[in-house]
Design a protein around this motif. Structure first.
Motif, PDB file in Angstrom:
ATOM      1  N   GLY A  61      14.862 -11.857  -8.867  1.00 57.01           N
ATOM      2  CA  GLY A  61      15.854 -10.826  -9.164  1.00 57.01           C
ATOM      3  C   GLY A  61      15.322  -9.487  -9.637  1.00 57.01           C
ATOM      4  N   TYR A  62      14.034  -9.267  -9.479  1.00 52.78           N
ATOM      5  CA  TYR A  62      13.504  -7.947  -9.804  1.00 52.78           C
ATOM      6  C   TYR A  62      13.732  -6.994  -8.627  1.00 52.78           C
ATOM      7  CZ  TYR A  62      10.286 -10.068 -13.328  1.00 52.78           C
ATOM      8  OH  TYR A  62       9.717 -10.720 -14.380  1.00 52.78           O
ATOM      9  N   PRO A  63      13.923  -5.695  -8.908  1.00 51.79           N
ATOM     10  CA  PRO A  63      13.790  -4.750  -7.801  1.00 51.79           C
ATOM     11  C   PRO A  63      12.333  -4.813  -7.316  1.00 51.79           C
ATOM     12  CG  PRO A  63      14.527  -3.630  -9.824  1.00 51.79           C
ATOM     13  CD  PRO A  63      14.143  -5.030 -10.201  1.00 51.79           C
ATOM     14  N   MET A  64      12.128  -4.902  -6.021  1.00 54.45           N
ATOM     15  CA  MET A  64      10.758  -5.044  -5.519  1.00 54.45           C
ATOM     16  C   MET A  64      10.284  -3.748  -4.863  1.00 54.45           C
ATOM     17  SD  MET A  64       8.380  -6.071  -3.002  1.00 54.45           S
ATOM     18  CE  MET A  64       9.073  -7.105  -1.718  1.00 54.45           C
ATOM     19  N   VAL A  65       9.223  -3.236  -5.427  1.00 49.25           N
ATOM     20  CA  VAL A  65       8.629  -2.021  -4.897  1.00 49.25           C
ATOM     21  C   VAL A  65       7.296  -2.388  -4.275  1.00 49.25           C
ATOM     22  CG1 VAL A  65       7.832   0.311  -5.410  1.00 49.25           C
ATOM     23  CG2 VAL A  65       9.711  -0.667  -6.721  1.00 49.25           C
ATOM     24  N   LEU A  66       7.187  -2.077  -3.010  1.00 46.68           N
ATOM     25  CA  LEU A  66       5.935  -2.319  -2.316  1.00 46.68           C
ATOM     26  C   LEU A  66       5.204  -0.983  -2.232  1.00 46.68           C
ATOM     27  CD1 LEU A  66       4.770  -4.837  -0.896  1.00 46.68           C
ATOM     28  CD2 LEU A  66       5.653  -3.895   1.239  1.00 46.68           C
ATOM     29  N   CYS A  67       3.942  -0.984  -2.634  1.00 47.53           N
ATOM     30  CA  CYS A  67       3.175   0.260  -2.591  1.00 47.53           C
ATOM     31  C   CYS A  67       2.012   0.088  -1.620  1.00 47.53           C
ATOM     32  CB  CYS A  67       2.649   0.595  -3.979  1.00 47.53           C
ATOM     33  SG  CYS A  67       1.569   2.041  -3.985  1.00 47.53           S
ATOM     34  N   VAL A  68       1.925   0.995  -0.673  1.00 47.56           N
ATOM     35  CA  VAL A  68       0.797   0.981   0.253  1.00 47.56           C
ATOM     36  C   VAL A  68       0.136   2.351   0.211  1.00 47.56           C
ATOM     37  CG1 VAL A  68       0.031   0.544   2.623  1.00 47.56           C
ATOM     38  CG2 VAL A  68       2.070  -0.614   1.745  1.00 47.56           C
ATOM     39  N   VAL A  69      -1.135   2.373  -0.145  1.00 48.20           N
ATOM     40  CA  VAL A  69      -1.882   3.626  -0.135  1.00 48.20           C
ATOM     41  C   VAL A  69      -2.359   3.878   1.293  1.00 48.20           C
ATOM     42  CG1 VAL A  69      -3.891   4.864  -1.046  1.00 48.20           C
ATOM     43  CG2 VAL A  69      -2.558   3.367  -2.555  1.00 48.20           C
ATOM     44  N   ILE A  70      -2.087   5.076   1.780  1.00 47.10           N
ATOM     45  CA  ILE A  70      -2.364   5.397   3.185  1.00 47.10           C
ATOM     46  C   ILE A  70      -3.635   6.253   3.304  1.00 47.10           C
ATOM     47  CG2 ILE A  70      -1.432   6.488   5.288  1.00 47.10           C
ATOM     48  CD1 ILE A  70       0.244   4.118   4.372  1.00 47.10           C
ATOM     49  N   HIS A  71      -4.476   5.901   4.250  1.00 44.66           N
ATOM     50  CA  HIS A  71      -5.729   6.637   4.501  1.00 44.66           C
ATOM     51  C   HIS A  71      -6.166   6.356   5.938  1.00 44.66           C
ATOM     52  CE1 HIS A  71      -7.317   2.657   3.919  1.00 44.66           C
ATOM     53  NE2 HIS A  71      -6.609   2.616   2.801  1.00 44.66           N
ATOM     54  N   ARG A  72      -7.346   6.860   6.313  1.00 49.52           N
ATOM     55  CA  ARG A  72      -7.738   6.797   7.717  1.00 49.52           C
ATOM     56  C   ARG A  72      -7.919   5.369   8.245  1.00 49.52           C
ATOM     57  NH1 ARG A  72     -12.306  10.451   8.093  1.00 49.52           N
ATOM     58  NH2 ARG A  72     -13.810   8.845   8.582  1.00 49.52           N
ATOM     59  N   GLU A  73      -8.252   4.446   7.361  1.00 48.42           N
ATOM     60  CA  GLU A  73      -8.501   3.076   7.828  1.00 48.42           C
ATOM     61  C   GLU A  73      -7.211   2.317   8.154  1.00 48.42           C
ATOM     62  OE1 GLU A  73     -11.686   0.858   6.912  1.00 48.42           O
ATOM     63  OE2 GLU A  73     -12.800   2.683   7.329  1.00 48.42           O
ATOM     64  N   ASN A  74      -6.080   2.731   7.527  1.00 52.35           N
ATOM     65  CA  ASN A  74      -4.851   1.957   7.783  1.00 52.35           C
ATOM     66  C   ASN A  74      -3.697   2.796   8.339  1.00 52.35           C
ATOM     67  OD1 ASN A  74      -3.895   3.380   5.600  1.00 52.35           O
ATOM     68  ND2 ASN A  74      -3.554   1.612   4.277  1.00 52.35           N
ATOM     69  N   ILE A  75      -3.898   4.097   8.514  1.00 55.46           N
ATOM     70  CA  ILE A  75      -2.766   4.956   8.904  1.00 55.46           C
ATOM     71  C   ILE A  75      -2.212   4.574  10.278  1.00 55.46           C
ATOM     72  CG2 ILE A  75      -4.169   6.852   9.906  1.00 55.46           C
ATOM     73  CD1 ILE A  75      -2.109   8.765   8.426  1.00 55.46           C
ATOM     74  N   HIS A  76      -3.064   4.016  11.129  1.00 59.01           N
ATOM     75  CA  HIS A  76      -2.604   3.594  12.464  1.00 59.01           C
ATOM     76  C   HIS A  76      -1.682   2.382  12.386  1.00 59.01           C
ATOM     77  CE1 HIS A  76      -6.010   1.004  11.531  1.00 59.01           C
ATOM     78  NE2 HIS A  76      -5.518   0.137  12.403  1.00 59.01           N
ATOM     79  N   GLN A  77      -1.657   1.717  11.217  1.00 58.29           N
ATOM     80  CA  GLN A  77      -0.807   0.532  11.061  1.00 58.29           C
ATOM     81  C   GLN A  77       0.596   0.875  10.579  1.00 58.29           C
ATOM     82  OE1 GLN A  77      -2.799  -2.214   8.412  1.00 58.29           O
ATOM     83  NE2 GLN A  77      -3.949  -3.145  10.096  1.00 58.29           N
ATOM     84  N   MET A  78       0.943   2.158  10.516  1.00 59.95           N
ATOM     85  CA  MET A  78       2.240   2.545   9.940  1.00 59.95           C
ATOM     86  C   MET A  78       3.414   1.710  10.467  1.00 59.95           C
ATOM     87  SD  MET A  78       3.753   4.340   7.680  1.00 59.95           S
ATOM     88  CE  MET A  78       2.822   5.754   7.115  1.00 59.95           C
ATOM     89  N   PRO A  79       3.556   1.510  11.810  1.00 59.25           N
ATOM     90  CA  PRO A  79       4.699   0.704  12.279  1.00 59.25           C
ATOM     91  C   PRO A  79       4.667  -0.723  11.713  1.00 59.25           C
ATOM     92  CG  PRO A  79       3.667   1.867  14.113  1.00 59.25           C
ATOM     93  CD  PRO A  79       2.752   2.034  12.935  1.00 59.25           C
ATOM     94  N   GLU A  80       3.488  -1.319  11.639  1.00 52.60           N
ATOM     95  CA  GLU A  80       3.378  -2.696  11.126  1.00 52.60           C
ATOM     96  C   GLU A  80       3.616  -2.737   9.610  1.00 52.60           C
ATOM     97  OE1 GLU A  80       0.849  -1.332  13.084  1.00 52.60           O
ATOM     98  OE2 GLU A  80       1.544  -2.269  14.942  1.00 52.60           O
ATOM     99  N   ILE A  81       3.170  -1.698   8.910  1.00 58.01           N
ATOM    100  CA  ILE A  81       3.395  -1.632   7.456  1.00 58.01           C
ATOM    101  C   ILE A  81       4.898  -1.591   7.167  1.00 58.01           C
ATOM    102  CG2 ILE A  81       3.171  -0.124   5.427  1.00 58.01           C
ATOM    103  CD1 ILE A  81       0.325   0.606   6.536  1.00 58.01           C
ATOM    104  N   LEU A  82       5.622  -0.782   7.939  1.00 57.67           N
ATOM    105  CA  LEU A  82       7.070  -0.659   7.745  1.00 57.67           C
ATOM    106  C   LEU A  82       7.769  -1.982   8.071  1.00 57.67           C
ATOM    107  CD1 LEU A  82       7.512   2.884   9.328  1.00 57.67           C
ATOM    108  CD2 LEU A  82       7.355   2.320   6.910  1.00 57.67           C
ATOM    109  N   ALA A  83       7.319  -2.631   9.137  1.00 59.50           N
ATOM    110  CA  ALA A  83       7.906  -3.925   9.513  1.00 59.50           C
ATOM    111  C   ALA A  83       7.646  -4.965   8.421  1.00 59.50           C
ATOM    112  CB  ALA A  83       7.325  -4.393  10.844  1.00 59.50           C
ATOM    113  N   MET A  84       6.471  -4.911   7.838  1.00 54.40           N
ATOM    114  CA  MET A  84       6.120  -5.844   6.762  1.00 54.40           C
ATOM    115  C   MET A  84       7.030  -5.626   5.548  1.00 54.40           C
ATOM    116  SD  MET A  84       2.406  -6.263   4.868  1.00 54.40           S
ATOM    117  CE  MET A  84       2.415  -4.608   4.177  1.00 54.40           C
ATOM    118  N   ALA A  85       7.273  -4.350   5.204  1.00 51.94           N
ATOM    119  CA  ALA A  85       8.139  -4.039   4.059  1.00 51.94           C
ATOM    120  C   ALA A  85       9.541  -4.590   4.286  1.00 51.94           C
ATOM    121  CB  ALA A  85       8.181  -2.537   3.829  1.00 51.94           C
ATOM    122  N   GLU A  86      10.014  -4.477   5.525  1.00 54.71           N
ATOM    123  CA  GLU A  86      11.344  -4.969   5.867  1.00 54.71           C
ATOM    124  C   GLU A  86      11.393  -6.500   5.786  1.00 54.71           C
ATOM    125  OE1 GLU A  86      12.539  -3.384   9.631  1.00 54.71           O
ATOM    126  OE2 GLU A  86      14.626  -3.174   8.998  1.00 54.71           O
TER     127      GLU A  86
END
Lengths: 375, 90
Positions: free
Chosen positions: A150-175
């Motif tokens: 029952g906590y509000p869940m905040v997912l934090c992802v730090v973005i940089h050159r090694e993972n920026i190409h994963q943006m679509p997958e990161i968003l899908a993971m958050a969902e």
């Protein structure tokens, strides 16, 4: 505040308690100081309780429990309970490492309001590489448990050159994880991230593409998930209004009790940052040299001093001015009006050249062994 | 988003409504954020206890403040509150 004459000083609202520099992860963009390993002492449970009480009395209401990894502090539930009893909104900022269901329930009973879990990437391989520790599956499990209790869940992802190409997958993971909030934090280049900048800074094209994907997602999930997007200031025309202005809102206490106007200010020369072992929070906030150093506009040089936007961005970030121009009084070089703005262009070009080079040097991971090279 | 008049309104479990002595006002607290409320907004949100429906909130507030004709203002504010996730209906 009774007893303090300067009525222009607003009270603190945000207290960031860096409970420890100890951390099982080794993220190469960590905001802790490069020489963190030399600060071996940590405030006691009673010290932290005193700090929480004093800051609350001044008006602080948001409390970030951070580190390092705050879960390494065995007294965390006791500190949470004290903070919650004082009326703070308590935010636990964790890697999830060391968290289990019993701990989540114990913290809930103590009154913890929210847990922010950081994940380094959307794939196990990259997450575990960036974190320097096998942690991906466990983090996802923790995110599920945070929701379950029952906590509000905040997912934090730090973005940089090694993972920026994963943006679509990161968003899908958050969902998929059911995040209530998703913080997409483009790396801010201080501390370890500054050292690793050539290897972390994406190109402008990469940023633009990732931002467009994140923007479309934001509209899609409106009403269900809130997106905090921390802008990549190297690609902006104007600097960020760092800390909402020096000594106006934010108070950071480092593990050893040093009080900082921002969590990077430890790197700045000559501030003589006070320590909660010596002074009360009220004295520190209203009277100390460090907290008054960049208050107001008198300290500014040109082009900030006569700029009609100075009340909007306060001249940007003092730590960035110091790291990139050598003088902490200068205009943040991110600003296109800065006479030193070319250092940003150089940094961008240097990162691009590094990305294209055949023999890319390795990332410097944040750990005690590497930290010792800096002191 | 519109308020369903047939369902009770509750304050969000993911937010906290609290009186701040230092600021002399009510605030809404949520992960890493805060919204400062004026007196009437706070009074409306305090009515959102999961038992009252829109009409009851309006009549109770009209009694409390010895006023009439508050329906439109209250309804407009609650729609803002709903879209911000401060309140919920279900």
């Amino acid at each position: 505040m009774a007893g303090y004459n300067n009525t222009n000083i607003t009270p603190p609202r945000w207290l960031l308690a860096e409970l420890t520099y100890a951390c099982p992860l080794q993220c190469p963009y960590c905001s802790n100081p490069l020489d963190y390993a030399k600060y071996k002492t940590e405030l006691s449970t009673d010290d932290w309780k005193r700090v929480f009480s004093q800051a609350r009395q001044l008006g602080a209401v948001q409390l970030g429990l951070s580190g390092g990894e705050p879960l390494t502090r065995q007294d965390l539930p006791e500190l949470v309970k004290h903070a919650r009893d004082l009326g703070y909104y308590t935010n636990l900022i964790t890697s999830g490492y060391g968290m289990d269901e019993a701990k989540i329930m114990q913290l809930k009973d103590a009154g913890l309001d929210h847990i922010q879990v950081s994940i380094q990437a959307s794939s196990q391989e990259l997450n575990d590489h960036i974190a320097g520790t096998a942690s991906f599956e466990h983090k996802k499990q923790v995110a599920h448990l945070v929701k379950k209790h029952g906590y509000p869940m905040v997912l934090c992802v730090v973005i940089h050159r090694e993972n920026i190409h994963q943006m679509p997958e990161i968003l899908a993971m958050a969902e998929e994880l059911g995040a209530d909030y998703l913080e997409l934090a483009n790396t801010q280049y201080y501390g370890w991230a500054h050292t690793n900048r050539d290897l972390l800074l994406p190109t402008k094209e990469q940023f633009a593409e990732a931002e467009a994907i994140a923007q479309a997602f934001k509209e899609k999930v409106a009403g269900k998930m809130k997106i905090y997007y921390v802008v990549p200031d190297f690609y902006e025309d104007r600097p960020k209004a760092c800390m909402n202005g020096w000594g106006t809102t934010f108070l950071t206490i480092a593990p050893d009790g040093v009080a900082l106007p921002c969590h990077s200010a430890r790197e700045l020369p000559g501030l003589d940052c006070p320590n909660v072992n010596d002074d009360s929070i009220a004295d520190i906030w209203y009277e100390s040299k460090a907290f008054n150093f960049f208050r107001g506009y008198e300290w500014m040089q040109e082009p900030c001093r006569s700029c009609d936007e100075k009340e909007k961005d306060f001249g940007g970030c003092r730590c960035q001015a110091y790291l990139l121009t050598g003088d902490m009084h200068n205009t943040d070089p991110v600003c296109s009006k800065s006479p030193k703005h070319e250092v940003i262009t150089q940094a961008i070009n240097s990162a691009k050249a590094t990305a294209l080079a055949a023999d890319e040097k390795p990332l410097l991971f944040r750990n005690s062994k590497n930290s010792k090279a800096f002191y | 988003m519109t308020i369903n008049p047939d369902q009770p309104i509750s304050f969000s479990r993911l937010h906290r409504l609290q009186w701040e002595e230092a600021q002399q006002k009510h605030v809404i607290l949520y992960p890493e954020g805060m919204v400062e409320l004026n007196q009437s907004s706070a009074a409306i949100l305090q009515m959102c206890d999961g038992t009252r429906k829109l009409a009851e909130i309006v009549s109770d507030l009209e009694n409390q403040f010895a006023a009439t004709g508050l329906h439109n203002d209250i309804s407009a504010f609650l729609e803002v509150a709903l879209s911000n996730g401060w309140i919920q209906q279900h």
